[in-house]
Every structure is written in structure tokens, then in C-alpha cells.
Design a protein around this motif. Structure first.
Motif, mmCIF file in Angstrom:
data_model
loop_
_atom_site.group_PDB
_atom_site.id
_atom_site.type_symbol
_atom_site.label_atom_id
_atom_site.label_comp_id
_atom_site.label_asym_id
_atom_site.label_seq_id
_atom_site.Cartn_x
_atom_site.Cartn_y
_atom_site.Cartn_z
ATOM 1 N N ARG A 41 0.868 -1.409 -0.066
ATOM 2 C CA ARG A 41 0.069 0.047 -0.124
ATOM 3 C C ARG A 41 0.785 1.153 -0.146
ATOM 4 O O ARG A 41 0.498 2.352 -0.301
ATOM 5 C CB ARG A 41 -0.852 0.069 1.178
ATOM 6 N N SER A 42 1.985 1.053 0.140
ATOM 7 C CA SER A 42 3.050 2.188 0.616
ATOM 8 C C SER A 42 3.227 3.143 -0.756
ATOM 9 O O SER A 42 3.273 2.341 -1.933
ATOM 10 C CB SER A 42 4.325 1.915 1.358
ATOM 11 N N THR A 43 3.544 4.371 -0.743
ATOM 12 C CA THR A 43 3.907 5.119 -1.709
ATOM 13 C C THR A 43 5.255 5.970 -1.592
ATOM 14 O O THR A 43 5.250 6.895 -1.317
ATOM 15 C CB THR A 43 2.764 6.212 -2.127
ATOM 16 N N PRO A 44 6.285 4.879 -1.653
ATOM 17 C CA PRO A 44 7.546 5.559 -1.236
ATOM 18 C C PRO A 44 8.283 6.461 -2.295
ATOM 19 O O PRO A 44 9.486 6.940 -1.883
ATOM 20 C CB PRO A 44 8.442 4.287 -1.004
ATOM 21 N N THR A 45 7.551 6.803 -3.486
ATOM 22 C CA THR A 45 8.396 7.745 -4.231
ATOM 23 C C THR A 45 7.589 9.065 -4.514
ATOM 24 O O THR A 45 6.455 9.000 -3.606
ATOM 25 C CB THR A 45 8.516 7.102 -5.592
ATOM 26 N N VAL A 46 7.890 9.796 -5.225
ATOM 27 C CA VAL A 46 7.167 11.100 -5.312
ATOM 28 C C VAL A 46 5.796 10.861 -6.024
ATOM 29 O O VAL A 46 4.819 11.775 -5.916
ATOM 30 C CB VAL A 46 7.875 12.386 -6.040
ATOM 31 N N SER A 47 5.625 9.693 -6.705
ATOM 32 C CA SER A 47 4.180 9.089 -7.261
ATOM 33 C C SER A 47 3.309 8.794 -6.134
ATOM 34 O O SER A 47 3.666 8.479 -5.000
ATOM 35 C CB SER A 47 4.558 8.081 -8.146
ATOM 36 N N ALA A 48 2.294 8.924 -6.522
ATOM 37 C CA ALA A 48 1.067 8.473 -5.807
ATOM 38 C C ALA A 48 0.786 7.004 -6.022
ATOM 39 O O ALA A 48 -0.239 6.461 -5.495
ATOM 40 C CB ALA A 48 -0.249 9.027 -6.123
ATOM 41 N N LEU A 49 1.693 6.224 -6.723
ATOM 42 C CA LEU A 49 1.404 5.034 -7.168
ATOM 43 C C LEU A 49 2.065 3.856 -6.083
ATOM 44 O O LEU A 49 2.856 4.411 -5.298
ATOM 45 C CB LEU A 49 2.052 4.316 -8.277
ATOM 46 N N CYS A 50 1.173 2.920 -5.751
ATOM 47 C CA CYS A 50 1.645 1.694 -4.844
ATOM 48 C C CYS A 50 1.525 0.341 -5.449
ATOM 49 O O CYS A 50 0.908 0.221 -6.593
ATOM 50 C CB CYS A 50 0.810 1.556 -3.625
ATOM 51 N N LEU A 51 2.498 -0.431 -5.156
ATOM 52 C CA LEU A 51 2.585 -1.823 -5.837
ATOM 53 C C LEU A 51 1.271 -2.465 -6.033
ATOM 54 O O LEU A 51 0.880 -3.076 -6.890
ATOM 55 C CB LEU A 51 3.464 -2.479 -5.290
ATOM 56 N N GLY A 52 0.425 -2.692 -4.845
ATOM 57 C CA GLY A 52 -0.790 -3.181 -4.769
ATOM 58 C C GLY A 52 -1.769 -2.610 -5.885
ATOM 59 O O GLY A 52 -2.318 -3.304 -6.540
ATOM 60 N N GLY A 53 -1.588 -1.270 -5.728
ATOM 61 C CA GLY A 53 -2.597 -0.644 -6.591
ATOM 62 C C GLY A 53 -2.397 -0.683 -8.180
ATOM 63 O O GLY A 53 -2.980 -0.941 -9.133
ATOM 64 N N LEU A 54 -1.113 -0.809 -8.351
ATOM 65 C CA LEU A 54 -0.524 -1.086 -9.999
ATOM 66 C C LEU A 54 -1.006 -2.431 -10.402
ATOM 67 O O LEU A 54 -1.653 -2.526 -11.356
ATOM 68 C CB LEU A 54 0.860 -1.256 -10.038
ATOM 69 N N HIS A 86 7.272 0.921 -13.435
ATOM 70 C CA HIS A 86 7.030 1.641 -12.323
ATOM 71 C C HIS A 86 7.120 0.797 -10.964
ATOM 72 O O HIS A 86 7.711 1.246 -10.190
ATOM 73 C CB HIS A 86 5.574 2.076 -12.279
ATOM 74 N N ALA A 87 6.669 -0.339 -11.068
ATOM 75 C CA ALA A 87 6.547 -1.508 -9.985
ATOM 76 C C ALA A 87 8.384 -1.617 -9.376
ATOM 77 O O ALA A 87 8.395 -1.510 -8.188
ATOM 78 C CB ALA A 87 6.085 -2.606 -10.449
ATOM 79 N N ASP A 88 9.040 -1.587 -10.476
ATOM 80 C CA ASP A 88 10.414 -1.839 -10.091
ATOM 81 C C ASP A 88 11.189 -0.665 -9.322
ATOM 82 O O ASP A 88 11.593 -0.764 -8.331
ATOM 83 C CB ASP A 88 11.448 -1.939 -11.397
ATOM 84 N N ILE A 89 10.635 0.561 -9.651
ATOM 85 C CA ILE A 89 11.151 1.662 -8.894
ATOM 86 C C ILE A 89 10.625 1.752 -7.560
ATOM 87 O O ILE A 89 11.305 1.976 -6.543
ATOM 88 C CB ILE A 89 10.983 2.932 -9.965
ATOM 89 N N ILE A 90 9.186 1.575 -7.357
ATOM 90 C CA ILE A 90 8.616 1.594 -6.038
ATOM 91 C C ILE A 90 9.268 0.564 -5.350
ATOM 92 O O ILE A 90 9.735 0.908 -4.033
ATOM 93 C CB ILE A 90 7.112 1.292 -6.381
ATOM 94 N N ARG A 91 9.554 -0.628 -5.634
ATOM 95 C CA ARG A 91 9.874 -1.664 -5.021
ATOM 96 C C ARG A 91 11.312 -1.480 -4.463
ATOM 97 O O ARG A 91 11.623 -1.390 -3.287
ATOM 98 C CB ARG A 91 9.864 -2.781 -5.831
ATOM 99 N N GLU A 92 12.298 -0.691 -5.391
ATOM 100 C CA GLU A 92 13.538 -0.732 -4.962
ATOM 101 C C GLU A 92 13.438 0.586 -3.686
ATOM 102 O O GLU A 92 14.275 0.524 -2.879
ATOM 103 C CB GLU A 92 14.316 -0.315 -6.102
ATOM 104 N N SER A 93 12.425 1.450 -3.882
ATOM 105 C CA SER A 93 12.434 2.450 -2.945
ATOM 106 C C SER A 93 11.873 2.021 -1.555
ATOM 107 O O SER A 93 11.940 2.325 -0.677
ATOM 108 C CB SER A 93 11.386 3.464 -3.346
ATOM 109 N N ILE A 94 11.095 0.795 -1.651
ATOM 110 C CA ILE A 94 10.657 0.324 -0.420
ATOM 111 C C ILE A 94 11.915 -0.327 0.489
ATOM 112 O O ILE A 94 12.097 0.007 1.599
ATOM 113 C CB ILE A 94 9.742 -0.706 -0.648
#
Length: 192
Positions: free
Chosen positions: A39-52, A149-157
Motif C-alpha cells: 500500500r505504501s507510496t515511497p516515491t514522489v508518485s502516488a502509485l503503490c505496488l498493490g494498486g498497480l 514503475h513497480a521496479d522503481i517503487i519496490r527498490e524505494s521500499i
């Protein structure tokens, strides 16, 4: 599924194989995460992995509905709803994947026309129809974009990247050039 799809016998197998591979790497970005992390949004984007994952599943279902002549559907919320889990959205995505394969198996000509729905602002007004082939290529493109997008979000988590995640998910042995991801060795700020 390994990091690359194997040899393919024909166009249909290639299109479905590449789509399956992109689905796999998108979901792989969530490997080992908790629902809270998904659920987290660790980047400047509002995207989260579950939502993607939820969005891409809904988008794929919508496009296959278009192939079947159904009215366009909403592309799905980019957030997990309260009480919705990562396992829920991945399970739904697996159902969508099976539906897609069954629908495509029932279409004998990938060149078959898919009428462009009218009144959708992002669809072209000057194109009457796509083909089933075009829809599959578009789904590969859309899924691959979101897998990035998911790769970037995951690396940020937690610092995890695609190949170590794949190695962990598939049980690859450690090598001099690749250490499979683990809960202990790959968290942001860890001392390892």
C-alpha cells in the motif's frame, strides 16, 4: 517462469508468452512484501505496488471485454481498498490471465477487427478498428510500462531489484554475481 520466455512456435504463443512474462515481473516486484508495504507510496508518485497490480488486472480485463464487444470498463483504482490484500489482487490478476488465454484461444484470427469504442476521449476518432493482435501488443506495452514503475517503487521500499527478487522467488542458488533477495539482507538501512 525464468527471466526470459523460451522459444515460441508461433505468433499467438509469442504474444501470450510475452504478456505472461510482463505480468510475472510486475507481480514479482511485490514478492515478499507485506500488505502495508504493498500500500505504501515511497516515491514522489502516488502509485503503490498493490494498486498497480489491481489497475493492470482491471485494464487487461477491460481490453479483452473490448475484444468481445463489451462496453469499456473503468481501469481500476490505483489503490488497495480497505481490507483488500496483496494476495487478493494477485489472485484476481491470475484469474484475469486465465480468462485472457481462454478468450484468445477461442479467436482463430488475430487479425480480427476490434471496433474502437466511440466516445472515449483517449481513443482515436479517426480509427474504426484495431485488431486482436494490436490489443495484445498494447497489453504487453501497458503491462511492461507498469512493471517498470513497480521496479522503481519496490527498490524505494527496501532496495530490492528484479533479478535478486526473481532468484529468490525461483530458488536460484547464490552465485558470485547474484545474491537472491531475502528479508534480512535487503532492507533499506540494513547493515549487510
Amino acid at each position: 517462469m525464468p527471466g526470459m520466455i523460451g522459444p515460441v512456435a508461433d505468433e499467438r504463443e509469442a504474444l501470450l508468452g510475452y504478456l505472461a512474462q510482463q505480468r510475472y515481473v510486475l507481480c514479482l516486484a511485490a514478492y515478499g512484501l507485506t500488505d502495508e508495504q504493498a500500500r505504501s507510496t515511497p516515491t514522489v508518485s502516488a502509485l503503490c505496488l498493490g494498486g498497480l497490480i489491481k489497475h493492470v488486472a482491471a485494464t487487461e480485463r477491460g481490453w479483452l471485454g473490448t475484444v468481445l464487444g463489451r462496453p469499456p470498463e473503468d481501469g481500476g483504482d490505483l489503490r488497495l481498498a480497505p481490507g483488500e490484500t496483496l494476495a487478493d489482487v494477485i489472485g484476481e490478476y491470475e484469474i484475469v490471465a486465465t480468462e485472457t488465454e481462454e478468450i484468445i484461444a477461442g479467436i482463430d484470427d488475430l487479425g480480427r477487427a476490434v471496433p474502437v469504442p466511440k466516445g472515449v476521449p483517449w481513443f482515436p476518432d479517426d480509427v474504426e478498428a484495431w485488431s486482436v493482435r494490436w490489443v495484445l501488443l498494447h497489453l504487453i506495452e501497458e503491462t511492461a510500462r507498469h512493471a517498470g514503475h513497480a521496479d522503481i517503487i519496490r527498490e524505494s521500499i527496501d532496495g530490492a531489484t528484479a533479478f535478486p527478487l526473481m532468484a529468490a522467488a525461483e530458488g536460484w542458488p547464490q552465485t558470485p554475481w547474484l545474491t537472491p533477495w531475502s528479508y534480512r539482507s535487503n532492507s533499506v538501512g540494513s547493515s549487510s
